[in-house]
Design a protein around this motif. Structure first.
Motif, PDB file in Angstrom:
ATOM      1  N   SER A 228       0.839  -1.205   0.000  1.00 53.12           N
ATOM      2  CA  SER A 228       0.000   0.000   0.000  1.00 53.12           C
ATOM      3  C   SER A 228       0.872   1.253   0.000  1.00 53.12           C
ATOM      4  CB  SER A 228      -0.917  -0.001   1.228  1.00 53.12           C
ATOM      5  OG  SER A 228      -1.814  -1.095   1.191  1.00 53.12           O
ATOM      6  N   ILE A 229       1.949   1.205   0.779  1.00 49.48           N
ATOM      7  CA  ILE A 229       2.872   2.348   0.808  1.00 49.48           C
ATOM      8  C   ILE A 229       3.559   2.506  -0.541  1.00 49.48           C
ATOM      9  CG2 ILE A 229       4.991   3.242   1.868  1.00 49.48           C
ATOM     10  CD1 ILE A 229       4.071   2.042   4.492  1.00 49.48           C
ATOM     11  N   PHE A 230       3.919   1.385  -1.196  1.00 48.12           N
ATOM     12  CA  PHE A 230       4.521   1.461  -2.531  1.00 48.12           C
ATOM     13  C   PHE A 230       3.564   2.147  -3.515  1.00 48.12           C
ATOM     14  CE2 PHE A 230       7.694  -2.305  -2.136  1.00 48.12           C
ATOM     15  CZ  PHE A 230       8.515  -1.492  -1.371  1.00 48.12           C
ATOM     16  N   SER A 231       2.263   1.879  -3.383  1.00 46.36           N
ATOM     17  CA  SER A 231       1.278   2.531  -4.254  1.00 46.36           C
ATOM     18  C   SER A 231       1.295   4.046  -4.045  1.00 46.36           C
ATOM     19  CB  SER A 231      -0.125   1.981  -3.978  1.00 46.36           C
ATOM     20  OG  SER A 231      -0.193   0.603  -4.276  1.00 46.36           O
ATOM     21  N   ILE A 232       1.414   4.455  -2.779  1.00 51.17           N
ATOM     22  CA  ILE A 232       1.484   5.884  -2.473  1.00 51.17           C
ATOM     23  C   ILE A 232       2.762   6.492  -3.039  1.00 51.17           C
ATOM     24  CG2 ILE A 232       1.696   7.565  -0.588  1.00 51.17           C
ATOM     25  CD1 ILE A 232      -0.112   5.728   1.059  1.00 51.17           C
ATOM     26  N   LEU A 233       3.877   5.763  -2.947  1.00 45.32           N
ATOM     27  CA  LEU A 233       5.153   6.270  -3.461  1.00 45.32           C
ATOM     28  C   LEU A 233       5.117   6.378  -4.985  1.00 45.32           C
ATOM     29  CD1 LEU A 233       7.725   4.429  -1.170  1.00 45.32           C
ATOM     30  CD2 LEU A 233       6.707   6.698  -0.914  1.00 45.32           C
ATOM     31  N   ARG A 234       4.406   5.464  -5.643  1.00 49.78           N
ATOM     32  CA  ARG A 234       4.244   5.604  -7.094  1.00 49.78           C
ATOM     33  C   ARG A 234       3.376   6.809  -7.419  1.00 49.78           C
ATOM     34  NH1 ARG A 234       3.372   0.014  -6.777  1.00 49.78           N
ATOM     35  NH2 ARG A 234       1.162   0.300  -7.269  1.00 49.78           N
ATOM     36  N   HIS A 235       2.331   7.012  -6.598  1.00 52.19           N
ATOM     37  CA  HIS A 235       1.453   8.169  -6.805  1.00 52.19           C
ATOM     38  C   HIS A 235       2.229   9.473  -6.637  1.00 52.19           C
ATOM     39  CE1 HIS A 235      -2.230  10.604  -6.562  1.00 52.19           C
ATOM     40  NE2 HIS A 235      -1.658  11.228  -5.542  1.00 52.19           N
TER      41      HIS A 235
END
Length: 253
Positions: A228-235
């Motif tokens: 989930s944090i990786f998704s935020i970092l991609r965002h």
């Protein structure tokens, strides 16, 4: 008996007699046909007035609760303002700044023999002065722009803590790639060879890590929370992914 006590007693009895007379008068008036309609309307007005008073009492209670909530919000906002001012006055000087350009990283062609790769890297060792690119911490403004469904219960500090760990993995990996092959022990050389095999044409000139690197250099767990944090970092454009059938490569932006 004192005269004052006697006067008080007489006054008391006179008041009682007066009340009885008024009650009898009202009862007799209520029996008159011409006044029954007036008394009925008065009774209805009294009922409506009673309902209105109940509604007013309820509204007053709601306004009182709202006032208490606003008072709590004001106190919370004041505490946040004091904390923000304290943080502003104590910003650590070592926070990394966002970089605009990526540093190119020379790679070997995928599929070369291991011995050839070792010989080429031994002939052309990496300069230790080449800086290793790290992901910048996200700002509070960027965190606020992340959709709520992505953040869930994650906090700003938790996300930046993961960025710090990812940077640790990147630095650990590329410091090994910068070492002369002859100076490596067996364990480090094994990591070095794996790093070379994981490079592709899509990662040429990029700094990236894979799941094995994160496990090797950090204490992070590759669980649902981390993804989930990786998704935020991609965002927030701190990472991007390159996938193939075997690996997911997390490239630093």
């Amino acid at each position: 008996m004192a005269s004052s006590d006697l006067e008080d007693l007489i006054s008391h009895f006179n008041l009682k007699i007066s009340n009885v007379k008024k009650t009898l008068q009202l009862r007799s008036i209520g029996q008159e046909p011409s006044l029954k309609l007036v008394l009925y309307k008065i009774g209805q007005e009294v009922v409506l007035l009673h309902d209105l008073l109940n509604k007013m009492e309820t509204e007053v209670q709601q306004q009182e609760r709202l006032k208490n909530r606003l008072k709590d919000l004001q106190q919370s906002a004041e505490r946040d303002q004091i904390e923000a001012q304290r943080l502003r006055e104590n910003i650590p000087p070592h926070l990394p700044k966002p970089t605009q350009s990526c540093i190119t990283w020379p790679t070997v062609k995928h599929g070369e023999e291991t011995k050839v790769a070792e010989r080429d890297h031994a002939k052309k060792p990496m300069k230790e002065t080449i800086p290793i690119k790290e992901a910048a911490f996200i700002t509070t403004e960027e965190f606020q722009s992340v959709p709520a469904y992505m953040k869930g219960r994650l906090t700003y500090h938790q996300i930046n803590a993961v960025i710090q760990e990812i940077n640790k993995a990147v630095v650990g990996k590329y410091k090994i790639l910068q070492q002369p092959v002859k100076s490596m022990n067996a364990a480090v050389r094994s990591l070095y060879l794996r790093f070379l095999k994981e490079e592709t044409k899509d990662t040429k000139g990029e700094f990236f890590v894979v799941e094995a690197d994160i496990k090797e250099f950090t204490q992070l767990k590759m669980d649902k929370r981390l993804h989930s944090i990786f998704s935020i970092l991609r965002h927030c454009r701190r990472l991007r992914q390159v996938r193939d059938s075997k690996l997911v490569r997390y490239i630093i932006c």
